[in-house]
Scaffold this active site. Structure first.
Site, short mmCIF file in Angstrom:
data_model
loop_
_atom_site.label_atom_id
_atom_site.label_comp_id
_atom_site.label_asym_id
_atom_site.label_seq_id
_atom_site.Cartn_x
_atom_site.Cartn_y
_atom_site.Cartn_z
N GLY A 74 3.89 1.65 7.52
CA GLY A 74 2.62 1.96 8.15
C GLY A 74 2.23 3.42 8.12
O GLY A 74 1.26 3.80 8.77
N THR A 83 0.84 -1.20 0.00
CA THR A 83 0.00 0.00 0.00
C THR A 83 0.87 1.25 0.00
O THR A 83 1.91 1.28 0.66
CB THR A 83 -0.90 0.00 1.25
OG1 THR A 83 -1.74 -1.15 1.22
CG2 THR A 83 -1.75 1.26 1.32
N GLY A 84 0.43 2.25 -0.73
CA GLY A 84 1.15 3.53 -0.73
C GLY A 84 1.44 4.01 -2.13
O GLY A 84 1.14 3.35 -3.13
N SER A 85 2.08 5.16 -2.22
CA SER A 85 2.30 5.78 -3.52
C SER A 85 3.25 4.97 -4.40
O SER A 85 3.01 4.83 -5.60
CB SER A 85 2.83 7.20 -3.34
OG SER A 85 4.05 7.20 -2.60
N GLU A 116 -0.10 -5.58 6.06
CA GLU A 116 1.19 -5.71 5.40
C GLU A 116 2.05 -6.77 6.10
O GLU A 116 2.73 -7.56 5.44
CB GLU A 116 1.91 -4.36 5.38
CG GLU A 116 1.26 -3.36 4.43
CD GLU A 116 1.77 -1.94 4.55
OE1 GLU A 116 1.46 -1.12 3.68
OE2 GLU A 116 2.50 -1.66 5.54
N ALA A 162 8.32 1.35 1.78
CA ALA A 162 8.65 1.53 3.19
C ALA A 162 8.79 3.02 3.46
O ALA A 162 9.05 3.81 2.55
CB ALA A 162 9.94 0.80 3.56
#
Length: 223
Positions: A99, A32-34, A107, A87
């Protein structure tokens, strides 16, 4: 290169890295994330080479499905070839803080099942000592105050992430001002506090490989 250009470069490198490992029955774990979003967009170009994905958040699942990639529930998967995620920080031993987006628990579950954990970052995420980025702790809501008091006793500075609820229905306390010299020990100590679901230290199960984008290209770092 801009930061977005580096994220795209490392996403493309990750697809090139995992492609030889895939077969028609392979399951790919996706974070998850950009940076993970760039990876999803590139992964879609080889979706015919693997069976399905497992997502670490509802947002990731939605993006995967938008590309026509099947998303399996974690409980229906007993093995996973690879997990790819970003990360917030990593050190020279490939310990991580994750996180920032609040998906740390899912995750961790996906990383635990995967045969290989590939972390994709740009060079700004590399640190000598973890802790400049606030360490997220997912907490059961009724235990928020009790957990915060215990964290203060560990010389942590917990800050409630106001207005945020995880996909699991819990809250996040972000720990500020840390210099984490023993990440494995701190990960265990925080997780042992009653009311904590888990925390964003990935040291007991750190990355196997870090692909790090720099203005000169993508570097491969291993334990």
């Amino acid at each position: 290169m801009t930061q977005d250009e580096m994220k795209l470069a490392v996403a493309q490198a990750a697809v090139a890295y995992i492609q030889p490992k895939l077969s028609r029955d392979s399951i790919v774990g996706v974070g998850t994330g950009s940076t993970a979003n760039f990876f999803i967009d590139e992964l879609a170009k080889i979706k015919h080479l693997f069976e399905a994905a497992v997502a670490s958040s509802e947002a990731t699942a939605e993006r995967l499905r938008g590309h026509g990639i099947d998303v399996y529930d974690m409980n229906s998967v007993d093995q996973m070839e690879v997990y790819v995620d970003g990360a917030d920080e990593f050190d020279g031993r490939l310990n991580l803080i994750k996180g920032g987006g609040g998906a740390l628990t899912r995750e961790k579950i996906v990383a635990e099942v995967a045969k290989e954990f590939v972390c994709i970052v740009d060079e700004t995420k590399k640190v000598d000592l973890l802790g400049a980025f606030p360490l997220p702790v997912e907490v059961i809501p009724m235990a928020r105050s009790q957990v915060a008091r215990r964290l203060v006793q560990l010389d942590c500075m917990p800050v409630y992430r106001d207005g945020f609820v995880t996909d699991n229905g819990n809250i996040i306390l972000d720990l500020h001002g840390l210099e984490i010299e023993q990440p494995r020990e701190l990960e265990t100590e925080i997780n042992n506090i009653v009311g904590v679901v888990t925390n964003g230290l990935f040291a007991r199960r750190g990355a196997d490989v870090v692909l790090m984008a720099t203005p000169e290209g993508v570097e491969t770092l291993t334990r």
